[in-house]
Design a protein around this motif. Structure first.
Motif, PDB file in Angstrom:
ATOM      1  N   CYS A 117      81.128 -99.891 -62.885  1.00 56.69           N
ATOM      2  CA  CYS A 117      80.712 -99.625 -63.900  1.00 56.69           C
ATOM      3  C   CYS A 117      78.794-100.982 -63.538  1.00 56.69           C
ATOM      4  N   ILE A 125      77.199 -98.832 -67.764  1.00 59.55           N
ATOM      5  CA  ILE A 125      77.348 -97.807 -67.304  1.00 59.55           C
ATOM      6  C   ILE A 125      78.503 -96.767 -66.401  1.00 59.55           C
ATOM      7  N   SER A 174      78.480 -92.820 -69.950  1.00 59.70           N
ATOM      8  CA  SER A 174      78.715 -92.119 -68.513  1.00 59.70           C
ATOM      9  C   SER A 174      77.272 -92.400 -67.975  1.00 59.70           C
ATOM     10  N   ARG A 175      76.915 -92.519 -67.350  1.00 63.36           N
ATOM     11  CA  ARG A 175      76.040 -91.442 -66.136  1.00 63.36           C
ATOM     12  C   ARG A 175      74.951 -90.134 -66.837  1.00 63.36           C
ATOM     13  N   TRP A 176      74.226 -90.670 -67.384  1.00 60.66           N
ATOM     14  CA  TRP A 176      73.371 -88.754 -67.216  1.00 60.66           C
ATOM     15  C   TRP A 176      73.806 -88.307 -68.605  1.00 60.66           C
ATOM     16  N   ASN A 178      80.722 -95.569 -62.961  1.00 61.23           N
ATOM     17  CA  ASN A 178      80.091 -95.099 -62.223  1.00 61.23           C
ATOM     18  C   ASN A 178      81.206 -93.203 -62.213  1.00 61.23           C
ATOM     19  N   CYS A 216      64.894 -95.278 -64.164  1.00 60.05           N
ATOM     20  CA  CYS A 216      66.275 -95.748 -65.097  1.00 60.05           C
ATOM     21  C   CYS A 216      68.142 -96.151 -63.959  1.00 60.05           C
ATOM     22  N   GLU A 217      68.795 -96.826 -64.360  1.00 57.44           N
ATOM     23  CA  GLU A 217      69.935 -97.213 -63.797  1.00 57.44           C
ATOM     24  C   GLU A 217      70.689 -95.352 -62.989  1.00 57.44           C
ATOM     25  N   ASP A 218      70.532 -94.555 -63.701  1.00 58.78           N
ATOM     26  CA  ASP A 218      72.161 -94.067 -63.932  1.00 58.78           C
ATOM     27  C   ASP A 218      71.102 -92.510 -62.963  1.00 58.78           C
TER      28      ASP A 218
END
Length: 258
Positions: A202, A184, A165-167, A186, A239-241
């Motif tokens: 994701c 990841i 999961s993000r974060w 979304n 980062c992606e997230d």
């Protein structure tokens, strides 16, 4: 600091395994925690052809209702070929010699994700869904709670495929220890998109390294401490997230991003 850079280069020639090595060196579960990990793994995961970890962190269940997040999780796993597409059928399908068995591990505070995935795949004999714990709320003051969390992290790290999961630092640690490049998720947020699922369920992480959410102000190109936004450059990217966060990648991955 610049004077340590040469030594760090020698210690970590592969930039995408820094946390993997440090994490495996520093995190040492107690015998009791290892007991939880090994018993669950041997009972539910060991015999599967493929182990799939789904780590779902929901920070606000009002903004991100669990049923909506569960739909997004299913969309991600099916659209990316992680889990098989569901077919409308009342007949239970049996394993064949050519069917790979998949053990799905749900890592979440909430039992609803396990129940939803279990319900969706109850007719697929090749897919087994499991959850080691579901504490319902975070309680960092409890040693028992923390031990279950550590067991979940290690069980997720033993999976062949990960959706995180993000974060979520929980997911970061699992992917890095296991040396797995995750997808990841979304996580939908009704404050921005209403009840509609984001079009992209994701995305694949560019590396297995965790995201440093609040990095120091150090410019990688100029090699000096600066005020304001940190400059990126090998081996650091955003980062992606977390758009302002930083993570380590190898040079070839930077070329791919560009």
């Amino acid at each position: 600091m610049p004077r340590f850079r040469a030594e760090l280069e020698r210690l970590f020639p592969d930039k995408e395994t820094v946390f993997h090595h440090l994490g495996n060196y520093l995190f040492n579960p107690s015998n009791q925690a290892w007991g939880l990990i090994t018993r669950f793994y041997d009972a539910y995961l060991a015999r599967a052809d493929e182990r799939i970890g789904l780590q779902v962190r929901v920070f606000n269940t009002k903004a991100s209702p669990i049923p909506l997040v569960a739909k997004q999780l299913l969309k991600c796993t099916q659209s990316e070929g992680i889990l098989p597409q569901l077919q409308v059928s009342t007949k239970v399908t049996n394993n064949t010699s050519s069917t790979k068995t998949k053990a799905v591990l749900i890592g979440s505070l909430y039992r609803e994700f396990y129940e939803e995935m279990k319900y969706e795949y109850w007719t697929r004999a090749s897919v087994d869904v499991h959850q080691a714990s579901h504490e319902e709320s975070q309680n960092s003051e409890s040693n028992s709670h923390n031990m279950k969390a550590l067991a979940d992290i290690y069980l997720l790290s033993l999976c062949d495929v990960l959706v995180t999961s993000r974060w979520s630092t929980f997911g970061y640690v699992a992917q890095a220890i296991g040396r797995v490049k995750p997808w990841i998720l979304n996580v939908p947020n009704t404050n921005y998109s209403g009840d509609r699922l984001p079009e992209r369920a994701c995305r694949r992480a560019v590396s297995m390294e965790p995201c440093f959410h609040y990095p120091p102000s150090y410019d990688m190109k100029k090699k000096v401490v600066v005020d304001g936004e940190v400059g990126t450059g090998p081996p650091v990217v955003h980062c992606e997230d977390v758009s302002w966060g930083l993570k380590l990648v190898n040079g070839r991955q930077i070329e791919r991003l560009g």
